[in-house]
Motif scaffolding. Sequence first.
Motif, short mmCIF file in Angstrom:
data_model
loop_
_atom_site.label_atom_id
_atom_site.label_comp_id
_atom_site.label_asym_id
_atom_site.label_seq_id
_atom_site.Cartn_x
_atom_site.Cartn_y
_atom_site.Cartn_z
N SER A 116 -10.77 0.75 7.31
CA SER A 116 -9.10 1.24 7.36
C SER A 116 -8.43 0.01 6.56
N THR A 117 -7.17 0.55 6.68
CA THR A 117 -5.83 -0.28 6.22
C THR A 117 -4.98 -0.73 7.46
N PRO A 118 -4.43 -1.79 6.97
CA PRO A 118 -3.30 -2.49 8.02
C PRO A 118 -2.46 -1.30 8.23
N LYS A 119 -2.21 -0.42 7.39
CA LYS A 119 -1.18 0.96 7.84
C LYS A 119 -1.98 1.53 8.97
N ASP A 120 -3.16 1.92 8.80
CA ASP A 120 -3.98 2.73 9.66
C ASP A 120 -3.89 2.02 11.32
N PHE A 121 -4.04 0.72 11.21
CA PHE A 121 -3.95 -0.18 12.27
C PHE A 121 -2.63 0.04 13.04
#
Length: 246
Positions: A116-121
């Motif tokens: 996943s990506t920082p945006k997902d987090f």
Amino acid sequence: MQQFEETQKSSSKADEDNAASNERLYGMLPKFVADVMKTGAAVEPRPFKCLAFLTADIVSFTNLSSKSSAKQVVSLLNRLYSQMDEVIDSFEDLYKLETIGDAYNVVAGLNTQETSTPKDFAVSMIECAQRFMEIVRNLDMSDQITDHIQMRIGVHVGPAVGGVANPAMPKYSLFGDTVTITGQMEQTSRPMEIHVSGPTYELVQDVFDFDVSEAVPILDGKQKMAAWWLLNKKRKGHSAHGDAAQ
């Protein structure tokens, strides 16, 4: 024959004990940490380029607890935290760090760094925060001295270092300025508001609507960071968790 049956029972009991032990371990620690500890190896400190953090705190809890019985306080926290724990369990990438009194701390991204990506987090964490607020609004207060409580929430993203500080009583902890800033985001939040840091806003501004907050002092009180009040989710946008609370 009897010896064979006893051996089978013993083996089955060992398997059950091992499964129970594994379940407890996975309940206490992030999966990647539990997998290492199961092998008997040491868990090395690990730097994370980006995680999302949340701190939630009950407004005026000290005053409330001083006027309530011990049974009422324990009942309130058990009822609240059990529902918040259920929210955490419904997200793949959220992990409850700890609860200290009425402070509840969550991190996103430990188990999904590679997928996943920082945006997902950040999206997951904000959706989690929205659901926490919904829990507080609908919490059963029939056995309490007041008919409602309020919560403050702060959300921030950034780097951190994680590790198991005490292998004898394993607990995964995270360290760094990001953790400190998240606490300050909560402390400067308004009751029943979700206070989002500038770096978090930059990641999710196309997913949620915000209202600008006053600048928030961080660390030594001299450096300031832009901050935002979460309003709601945009009609269309990226979601890391399907149809989470709007």
